[in-house]
Design a protein around this motif. Structure first.
Motif, PDB file in Angstrom:
ATOM      1  N   THR A   1       6.999  10.756  -3.070  1.00 39.58           N
ATOM      2  CA  THR A   1       8.544  10.283  -2.802  1.00 39.58           C
ATOM      3  C   THR A   1       8.404   9.372  -1.497  1.00 39.58           C
ATOM      4  O   THR A   1       7.403   9.467  -0.796  1.00 39.58           O
ATOM      5  CB  THR A   1       9.527  11.587  -2.373  1.00 39.58           C
ATOM      6  N   VAL A   2       9.504   8.850  -1.419  1.00 41.83           N
ATOM      7  CA  VAL A   2       9.734   8.050  -0.067  1.00 41.83           C
ATOM      8  C   VAL A   2       9.669   8.714   1.127  1.00 41.83           C
ATOM      9  O   VAL A   2       8.900   8.192   1.911  1.00 41.83           O
ATOM     10  CB  VAL A   2      11.150   7.299  -0.187  1.00 41.83           C
ATOM     11  N   GLU A   3      10.148   9.620   1.248  1.00 40.97           N
ATOM     12  CA  GLU A   3       9.937  10.703   2.445  1.00 40.97           C
ATOM     13  C   GLU A   3       8.525  11.053   2.764  1.00 40.97           C
ATOM     14  O   GLU A   3       8.054  11.119   3.670  1.00 40.97           O
ATOM     15  CB  GLU A   3      10.949  11.906   2.371  1.00 40.97           C
ATOM     16  N   ASP A   4       7.911  11.456   1.681  1.00 37.78           N
ATOM     17  CA  ASP A   4       6.638  11.889   1.954  1.00 37.78           C
ATOM     18  C   ASP A   4       5.796  10.890   2.358  1.00 37.78           C
ATOM     19  O   ASP A   4       4.625  10.667   2.919  1.00 37.78           O
ATOM     20  CB  ASP A   4       6.135  12.709   0.637  1.00 37.78           C
ATOM     21  N   ASN A   5       5.927   9.659   1.732  1.00 33.88           N
ATOM     22  CA  ASN A   5       5.366   8.304   2.054  1.00 33.88           C
ATOM     23  C   ASN A   5       5.413   8.030   3.586  1.00 33.88           C
ATOM     24  O   ASN A   5       4.604   7.725   4.339  1.00 33.88           O
ATOM     25  CB  ASN A   5       5.880   7.486   1.371  1.00 33.88           C
ATOM     26  N   LEU A   6       6.730   8.297   4.075  1.00 32.82           N
ATOM     27  CA  LEU A   6       6.968   8.092   5.480  1.00 32.82           C
ATOM     28  C   LEU A   6       6.031   9.127   6.195  1.00 32.82           C
ATOM     29  O   LEU A   6       5.624   8.870   7.299  1.00 32.82           O
ATOM     30  CB  LEU A   6       8.395   8.115   5.798  1.00 32.82           C
ATOM     31  N   TYR A   7       6.095  10.493   5.757  1.00 36.64           N
ATOM     32  CA  TYR A   7       5.285  11.447   6.572  1.00 36.64           C
ATOM     33  C   TYR A   7       3.759  11.087   6.649  1.00 36.64           C
ATOM     34  O   TYR A   7       3.134  11.388   7.624  1.00 36.64           O
ATOM     35  CB  TYR A   7       5.681  12.811   5.806  1.00 36.64           C
ATOM     36  N   MET A   8       3.297  10.321   5.677  1.00 37.79           N
ATOM     37  CA  MET A   8       1.887   9.925   5.616  1.00 37.79           C
ATOM     38  C   MET A   8       1.377   8.970   6.632  1.00 37.79           C
ATOM     39  O   MET A   8       0.381   8.817   7.260  1.00 37.79           O
ATOM     40  CB  MET A   8       1.638   9.279   4.295  1.00 37.79           C
ATOM     41  N   GLY A   9       2.617   8.205   7.104  1.00 38.21           N
ATOM     42  CA  GLY A   9       2.486   7.354   8.355  1.00 38.21           C
ATOM     43  C   GLY A   9       1.952   8.188   9.660  1.00 38.21           C
ATOM     44  O   GLY A   9       1.691   7.477  10.574  1.00 38.21           O
TER      45      GLY A   9
ATOM     46  N   GLY B   1       8.361   1.152   7.610  1.00 37.98           N
ATOM     47  CA  GLY B   1       8.990   2.162   8.121  1.00 37.98           C
ATOM     48  C   GLY B   1       7.720   3.304   8.156  1.00 37.98           C
ATOM     49  O   GLY B   1       7.946   4.293   9.230  1.00 37.98           O
ATOM     50  N   ARG B   2       6.821   3.404   7.210  1.00 37.77           N
ATOM     51  CA  ARG B   2       5.570   4.479   7.570  1.00 37.77           C
ATOM     52  C   ARG B   2       4.846   4.008   8.760  1.00 37.77           C
ATOM     53  O   ARG B   2       4.407   5.129   9.218  1.00 37.77           O
ATOM     54  CB  ARG B   2       4.747   4.324   6.244  1.00 37.77           C
ATOM     55  N   ALA B   3       4.718   2.903   8.786  1.00 36.12           N
ATOM     56  CA  ALA B   3       4.017   2.359  10.255  1.00 36.12           C
ATOM     57  C   ALA B   3       4.733   2.807  11.524  1.00 36.12           C
ATOM     58  O   ALA B   3       3.954   3.464  12.486  1.00 36.12           O
ATOM     59  CB  ALA B   3       3.518   1.070  10.277  1.00 36.12           C
ATOM     60  N   LEU B   4       5.898   3.015  11.371  1.00 36.50           N
ATOM     61  CA  LEU B   4       6.870   3.314  12.520  1.00 36.50           C
ATOM     62  C   LEU B   4       6.774   4.871  12.777  1.00 36.50           C
ATOM     63  O   LEU B   4       6.936   5.391  13.906  1.00 36.50           O
ATOM     64  CB  LEU B   4       8.276   2.798  12.397  1.00 36.50           C
ATOM     65  N   MET B   5       6.484   5.553  11.509  1.00 39.01           N
ATOM     66  CA  MET B   5       6.487   7.138  11.994  1.00 39.01           C
ATOM     67  C   MET B   5       5.615   7.460  12.943  1.00 39.01           C
ATOM     68  O   MET B   5       5.549   8.781  13.635  1.00 39.01           O
ATOM     69  CB  MET B   5       6.202   7.723  10.485  1.00 39.01           C
ATOM     70  N   ALA B   6       4.484   6.699  12.976  1.00 39.91           N
ATOM     71  CA  ALA B   6       3.337   7.201  14.173  1.00 39.91           C
ATOM     72  C   ALA B   6       4.131   6.887  15.530  1.00 39.91           C
ATOM     73  O   ALA B   6       3.162   7.090  16.512  1.00 39.91           O
ATOM     74  CB  ALA B   6       1.977   6.679  13.882  1.00 39.91           C
TER      75      ALA B   6
ATOM     76  N   GLY C   1       0.870  -1.369  -0.047  1.00 43.29           N
ATOM     77  CA  GLY C   1       0.092   0.053  -0.156  1.00 43.29           C
ATOM     78  C   GLY C   1       0.832   1.423  -0.057  1.00 43.29           C
ATOM     79  O   GLY C   1       0.498   2.315   0.701  1.00 43.29           O
ATOM     80  N   VAL C   2       2.052   1.446  -0.515  1.00 36.38           N
ATOM     81  CA  VAL C   2       2.864   2.467  -0.848  1.00 36.38           C
ATOM     82  C   VAL C   2       2.048   3.632  -1.871  1.00 36.38           C
ATOM     83  O   VAL C   2       1.432   3.100  -2.794  1.00 36.38           O
ATOM     84  CB  VAL C   2       4.218   2.087  -1.171  1.00 36.38           C
ATOM     85  N   PHE C   3       2.036   4.724  -1.553  1.00 37.18           N
ATOM     86  CA  PHE C   3       1.678   5.766  -2.682  1.00 37.18           C
ATOM     87  C   PHE C   3       2.734   5.844  -3.731  1.00 37.18           C
ATOM     88  O   PHE C   3       3.874   6.399  -3.379  1.00 37.18           O
ATOM     89  CB  PHE C   3       1.358   7.176  -1.796  1.00 37.18           C
TER      90      PHE C   3
ATOM     91  N   GLN D   1       8.461  -2.835   0.696  1.00 39.80           N
ATOM     92  CA  GLN D   1       7.914  -3.455   1.924  1.00 39.80           C
ATOM     93  C   GLN D   1       8.658  -2.798   3.037  1.00 39.80           C
ATOM     94  O   GLN D   1       7.998  -2.449   4.165  1.00 39.80           O
ATOM     95  CB  GLN D   1       8.880  -4.984   1.823  1.00 39.80           C
ATOM     96  N   MET D   2       9.967  -2.340   2.968  1.00 36.37           N
ATOM     97  CA  MET D   2      10.683  -1.421   3.924  1.00 36.37           C
ATOM     98  C   MET D   2       9.968  -0.322   4.200  1.00 36.37           C
ATOM     99  O   MET D   2       9.618   0.297   5.362  1.00 36.37           O
ATOM    100  CB  MET D   2      11.927  -1.279   3.663  1.00 36.37           C
ATOM    101  N   LEU D   3       9.583   0.469   3.140  1.00 31.58           N
ATOM    102  CA  LEU D   3       8.737   1.725   3.063  1.00 31.58           C
ATOM    103  C   LEU D   3       7.542   1.493   3.935  1.00 31.58           C
ATOM    104  O   LEU D   3       7.167   2.322   4.526  1.00 31.58           O
ATOM    105  CB  LEU D   3       8.557   2.243   1.803  1.00 31.58           C
ATOM    106  N   ALA D   4       6.678   0.519   3.774  1.00 36.65           N
ATOM    107  CA  ALA D   4       5.621   0.309   4.371  1.00 36.65           C
ATOM    108  C   ALA D   4       5.571   0.014   6.003  1.00 36.65           C
ATOM    109  O   ALA D   4       5.183   0.791   6.755  1.00 36.65           O
ATOM    110  CB  ALA D   4       4.802  -0.925   3.875  1.00 36.65           C
TER     111      ALA D   4
END
Ligand SMILES: Nc1ncnc2c1ncn2[C@@H]1O[C@H](COP(=O)(O)OP(=O)(O)OP(=O)(O)O)[C@@H](O)[C@H]1O
Ligand SMILES: [Mg+2]
Length: 252
Positions: free
Chosen positions: A93-101, A145-150, A87-89, A140-143
């Protein structure tokens, strides 16, 4: 008890996907759910994160009943999920994907971002790349990482090793252990039962919407029924003599 799932029933239309599942997760644990395709593992995680609603039973988190709480409020309460299928956007960008988390949180996120980049240096190298152009393993790493951002108290992981090359599979499991050692409780769903049981403290076996077994992960690794059904049957280890036999001999 950090997370308490008590006798939950979940339906898709008339089909009962979960028929009274109870699972407990203590603070600091890695708990894994194993089971065949369609057993109800993904449905269990989606019900915890609020993507599916339950028709009976109750889910408590941090001592509060969250059974009816909206999904984004569960994220704020400390439940993070990395969904099956990533479910990556793709156009971000990778960083914006992370912020979405962490979209539901306010304030400075530089500490969380630094921690994610520390766990996944590949994401730091690729932070300006579009999410959709990252490789399968990188997504997979990005997904995760995104969950960890919260900064979740519990991280729900659905098949984090799916589709990864063997070397990356090892790496993902060791990163999950690191995440846990740094203080995050983990509820892990895996097809790769062997590896999941090796890093987990406790495990539940699901069959067609029910828990049929729960035990310390180490005990399930030795359980003949579990071995036969989920771990490829035999006791694994190749006897040492097998390799000695061929030593020094040319096979051509
Ligand atoms: N959106 C849906 N509509 C109808 N039935 C569904 C839906 N999602 C899941 N199911 C059914 O619910 C049951 C449990 O599915 P679930 O995805 O939770 O299984 P799973 O244990 O995660 O399986 P897998 O290992 O294949 O991912 C299955 O029988 C599945 O067909
Ligand atoms: Mg699934």
């Amino acid at each position: 008890m950090l997370l308490e799932i008590k006798d939950i029933h979940v339906h898709y239309g008339k089909i009962a996907a979960l028929k009274g599942i109870s699972v407990d997760v203590d603070e600091g644990e890695i708990v894994t759910l194993i089971g065949a395709n369609g057993a109800g593992k993904t449905t269990t995680l989606k019900t915890i994160s609020g993507l599916r609603s339950l028709s009976a039973g109750r889910i408590s988190f941090d001592g509060k009943d969250i059974s009816k709480l909206a999904g984004h409020k569960r994220v704020l309460a400390g439940i993070g999920q990395s969904p099956e299928g990533r479910g990556v956007f793709p156009g971000m960008t990778v960083e914006d994907n992370l912020y979405m988390g962490a979209y539901a949180r306010k304030g400075d996120l530089s500490k969380e971002l630094a921690e994610v980049y520390d766990l996944f240096p590949r994401l730091a190298e690729r932070k300006s790349q579009m999410g959709g152009t990252m490789s399968g393993g990188e997504q997979q790493m990005l997904a995760i990482g995104r969950a960890l951002m919260a900064d979740p108290k519990v991280l729900l992981l659905d098949e984090p090793s799916m589709g990864l090359a063997p070397m990356l599979v090892q790496q993902i499991f060791s990163i999950i252990e690191t995440i846990n050692q740094r203080g995050t409780t983990v509820l892990l769903v895996e097809q790769n039962a062997q590896q999941a049981l090796q890093i987990a403290h406790r495990a539940y076996v699901l069959e067609t919407g029910r828990v049929v077994k729960s035990a310390a992960a180490a005990d399930l690794l030795d359980d003949p029924e579990v071995r036969a059904a989920y771990l490829g049957g035999d006791l694994g280890e190749v006897p040492a003599e097998a390799s000695v036999e061929t030593e020094g001999k040319r096979l051509d």
